[in-house]
Scaffold this motif. Sequence first.
Motif, PDB file in Angstrom:
ATOM      1  N   VAL A 181      -8.314   5.430  13.820  1.00  0.00           N
ATOM      2  CA  VAL A 181      -8.945   5.388  12.502  1.00  0.00           C
ATOM      3  C   VAL A 181      -9.321   3.948  12.203  1.00  0.00           C
ATOM      4  O   VAL A 181      -8.462   3.062  12.157  1.00  0.00           O
ATOM      5  N   CYS A 182     -10.619   3.701  12.008  1.00  0.00           N
ATOM      6  CA  CYS A 182     -11.079   2.315  11.883  1.00  0.00           C
ATOM      7  C   CYS A 182     -11.630   1.972  10.504  1.00  0.00           C
ATOM      8  O   CYS A 182     -11.831   0.797  10.193  1.00  0.00           O
ATOM      9  N   ALA A 183     -11.875   2.961   9.655  1.00  0.00           N
ATOM     10  CA  ALA A 183     -12.352   2.682   8.304  1.00  0.00           C
ATOM     11  C   ALA A 183     -12.009   3.863   7.409  1.00  0.00           C
ATOM     12  O   ALA A 183     -12.039   5.017   7.840  1.00  0.00           O
ATOM     13  N   VAL A 184     -11.675   3.564   6.153  1.00  0.00           N
ATOM     14  CA  VAL A 184     -11.342   4.593   5.172  1.00  0.00           C
ATOM     15  C   VAL A 184     -12.083   4.300   3.874  1.00  0.00           C
ATOM     16  O   VAL A 184     -12.039   3.182   3.362  1.00  0.00           O
ATOM     17  N   GLU A 185     -12.794   5.314   3.364  1.00  0.00           N
ATOM     18  CA  GLU A 185     -13.422   5.230   2.038  1.00  0.00           C
ATOM     19  C   GLU A 185     -12.562   6.010   1.055  1.00  0.00           C
ATOM     20  O   GLU A 185     -12.279   7.183   1.261  1.00  0.00           O
ATOM     21  N   ARG A 186     -12.170   5.332  -0.009  1.00  0.00           N
ATOM     22  CA  ARG A 186     -11.410   5.988  -1.075  1.00  0.00           C
ATOM     23  C   ARG A 186     -12.079   5.634  -2.394  1.00  0.00           C
ATOM     24  O   ARG A 186     -11.935   4.515  -2.884  1.00  0.00           O
ATOM     25  N   GLY A 187     -12.851   6.565  -2.931  1.00  0.00           N
ATOM     26  CA  GLY A 187     -13.653   6.242  -4.106  1.00  0.00           C
ATOM     27  C   GLY A 187     -14.690   5.199  -3.741  1.00  0.00           C
ATOM     28  O   GLY A 187     -15.431   5.351  -2.769  1.00  0.00           O
TER      29      GLY A 187
END
Length: 451
Positions: A181-187
């Motif tokens: 997992v290399c990037a996470v969008e949260r809102g």
Amino acid sequence: MKIIIVGCGKVGTTLAEQLDGEGHDITLIDNKATSIRNVTDTLDVMGIVGNGASYHVQMTAGIEKADLLIAVTGSDELNLLCCLIARQASDCHTIARVRNPQYNDEISYIKSGMGLSMIINPELETATDISRLIRLPSAIKIDTFAKGKVELLKLQIPQESILNQMKIMDIPSRIRCKVLVCAVERGDEVFIPSGNFVLESGDKISFIATPKDAAYFFHKAGFTNGLIKDVMIVGGGNIAVYLANKLTATGVTVKIVEQSRERCEELSDMLPNALIINANATDHNVLIEEGITDMDAFVSLTNLDEENVLLSLYAQKKSKAKVFTKITRLTYDDVIREMSLGIIINPKAITADRIIQHVRAMQNPKGSNVETLYKIVSNKVEALEFHVRNNPDLVGIPLSNLQTKNNLLVGCISRKDRIIIPNGQDVLQIDDTVIIVTTQTGLDDLSDILE
């Protein structure tokens, strides 16, 4: 680099914005003074009103000292002529947008015969993106690296997923699958996560894996990934032709709803394995009669954004299909994102992204260069593929010992026929290709990852 862009439409303007933002010297050519003025009033670029295929106009734009000419007018033939004249007038690289399917089988001949660096077909690129996403129904976006051996995929975590409330470091042991997992969008926030980062439902995550491991990950994580067998396409343009050819070649049943009878006759000749329906899809009775409720995927590809939006909203209401919506104008991007339109497809943005990738790959100031580049997470994160040269500051050193910049992750190493999802003890070797994911924009060389 000094770059000349011929054609000041949406693609040309998008290219000018992005390339100017990366510090390139940009000159725009267009025969409409208003188009030139609209861009030069907002960007620090030079504009010339005239015919981009004119030797005199190209000389005025400084073609003799240019590194690259990009021709993206509405005419394939004009784009090719612009590139031909540029090649005669200088040693610059050239890129042409060529859209007519009749040229598709001759692209290699045209490219080599005219000495072009790149030919971009927006409709073919768009169809390729859609067909990849149809292969993995739960994916929102799929990009490829290492000549297709590695994929960068995006998905949204549902409430009931095993990934909800899971630490990233626990994914390999819990799911027994090699993904990173290399990037996470949260809102509105974007994270380049550490191993202690806890995923939540609603997060949009981007991860790297081989195609085989990606399919296994979706299965083990509880995502529904049944094969898509029936696809309905509304709009019989070139994207529909390319997409239908790709899908029918893999055994998918394709229906195309097209309003023009003349175009339907053409489609029947071009696509013998697809069912062509002459009807107005905005009449909801047509879609019901043609089985929209039983479709696995619905692709709205008409020439009107508003029509595509309405059709996709209707498809979301009446079916469980994976929905794709073509939008060419993103003026109301913030509003569109909040609508239930499935996956938004923008051929002009795809074209600009592919050209930007090529421009970045041309830059080779220090020996290592960008092989591939994707802008992900609403252009807030870049995923770059570098070729590893002989650099003692990088080669043979455990990744955990490298002093890399903040918000940067080594996502994958490709070594000959082997794909490595790395941990801190892995090292880079000469001739590897390595994928870097970062919020730090403008990396031109692998050594730029170091502090």
